[in-house]
Design an enzyme around this catalytic site. Structure first.
Site, PDB file in Angstrom:
ATOM      1  N   GLU A  41       0.836  -1.203   0.000  1.00 39.78           N
ATOM      2  CA  GLU A  41       0.000   0.000   0.000  1.00 39.78           C
ATOM      3  C   GLU A  41       0.875   1.259   0.000  1.00 39.78           C
ATOM      4  OE1 GLU A  41      -3.687   1.739   2.718  1.00 39.78           O
ATOM      5  OE2 GLU A  41      -2.174   0.445   3.643  1.00 39.78           O
ATOM      6  N   LYS A 106      -9.784   2.583  -2.362  1.00 35.51           N
ATOM      7  CA  LYS A 106     -10.022   1.935  -1.072  1.00 35.51           C
ATOM      8  C   LYS A 106     -11.396   2.312  -0.505  1.00 35.51           C
ATOM      9  CE  LYS A 106      -7.624   1.402   3.405  1.00 35.51           C
ATOM     10  NZ  LYS A 106      -6.451   1.893   4.173  1.00 35.51           N
ATOM     11  N   CYS A 140      -5.552  -2.995   2.467  1.00 34.33           N
ATOM     12  CA  CYS A 140      -5.306  -2.954   3.908  1.00 34.33           C
ATOM     13  C   CYS A 140      -6.557  -3.131   4.783  1.00 34.33           C
ATOM     14  CB  CYS A 140      -4.572  -1.663   4.247  1.00 34.33           C
ATOM     15  SG  CYS A 140      -3.634  -1.721   5.799  1.00 34.33           S
TER      16      CYS A 140
END
Length: 253
Positions: A41, A106, A140
């Site tokens: 990331e 995300k 994540c």
């Protein structure tokens, strides 16, 4: 394609220095090969809550990914902080050698660090296709939300790219394994290493799990590799038809 080789890099990301990270990546991956290279990331800057300082405004990270993908004739995947239309996104790119690219913004922003205060969430579930393999893209904190990634029979693997610190590393490994088992798929999670600009430490913790929860990745220095096997996955799903019994639901954005 029957088998697909994935190579991930345990990268000690240099804090907020894009060119230094691009140079490091080229050196670290120089002697590796794969159909897909997988990066952590915010691979070009580290996970920073200062997008006004680090965000790409001229597709710096994407341009490097395209250049590298073409030069190595392989797909490559990694996320970056980007500025677009007055907003900031934590964007995961998937780039192929022909210059084509897909991206996933995300969805679940890490409120514990204030990510939700400075970045805007995505509202699409993105699956890419490479050589017949369908891969769901995730970043994540998305790992903690199983409903969003529930396998509807539309993918073979999930990629998670992360900056997941040592203090919560047991959760990282446990949840990666759980996502593989419950979705009957390969799950490859790549985490950064080293210490970031916030003094958070990241141990080596990159793994690929098979659908039965077993680890199928191998570590060689900072390189972690795994091979997706179509026949093995198909046979497992045919033998254990758990996905046929899944609940039906609809996600609202």
């Amino acid at each position: 394609m029957k088998c697909l080789k994935i190579t991930a890099l345990n990268l000690d990301i240099i804090w907020k220095d894009k060119m230094a990270n691009f140079n490091t990546l080229e050196k670290e991956l120089e002697n590796s090969s794969a159909e897909i290279f997988l990066l952590p990331e915010m691979f070009s800057t580290g996970f920073s809550m200062e997008p006004e300082e680090i965000a790409d405004r001229n597709e710096e990270s994407l341009s490097w990914l395209k250049k590298y993908s073409k030069a190595r004739n392989t797909a490559i995947c990694g996320s970056a902080s980007i500025a677009e239309n007055g907003k900031y996104h934590n964007r995961l790119y998937f780039v192929t050698p022909d210059g084509e690219n897909a991206h996933y913004d995300k969805r679940h922003l890490f409120s514990y660090s204030g990510e939700d205060k400075v970045y805007s969430p995505g509202n699409e579930r993105i699956i890419v296709d490479l050589k017949g393999w369908k891969i769901l893209l995730q970043v994540c904190y998305d790992l903690r939300f199983p409903v969003f990634v529930r396998n509807n029979g539309d993918y073979d693997a999930i990629f998670y790219v992360a900056n997941w610190p040592e203090t919560r590393i047991d959760a990282w490994k446990t949840l990666l394994k759980a996502r593989a088992i419950e979705n009957q798929c390969y799950v490859f999670g790549v985490n950064r290493i080293g210490t970031d600009g916030n003094n958070l430490h990241y141990p080596e913790s990159t793994y690929c799990f098979f659908a039965d929860g077993s680890v199928v990745s191998e570590v060689d220095g900072n390189i972690v590799s795994a091979e997706f096997d179509r026949e093995k996955l198909s046979e497992f799903r045919k033998r254990f038809r758990f996905l046929d019994d899944r609940d039906e639901f609809e996600i609202k954005y």
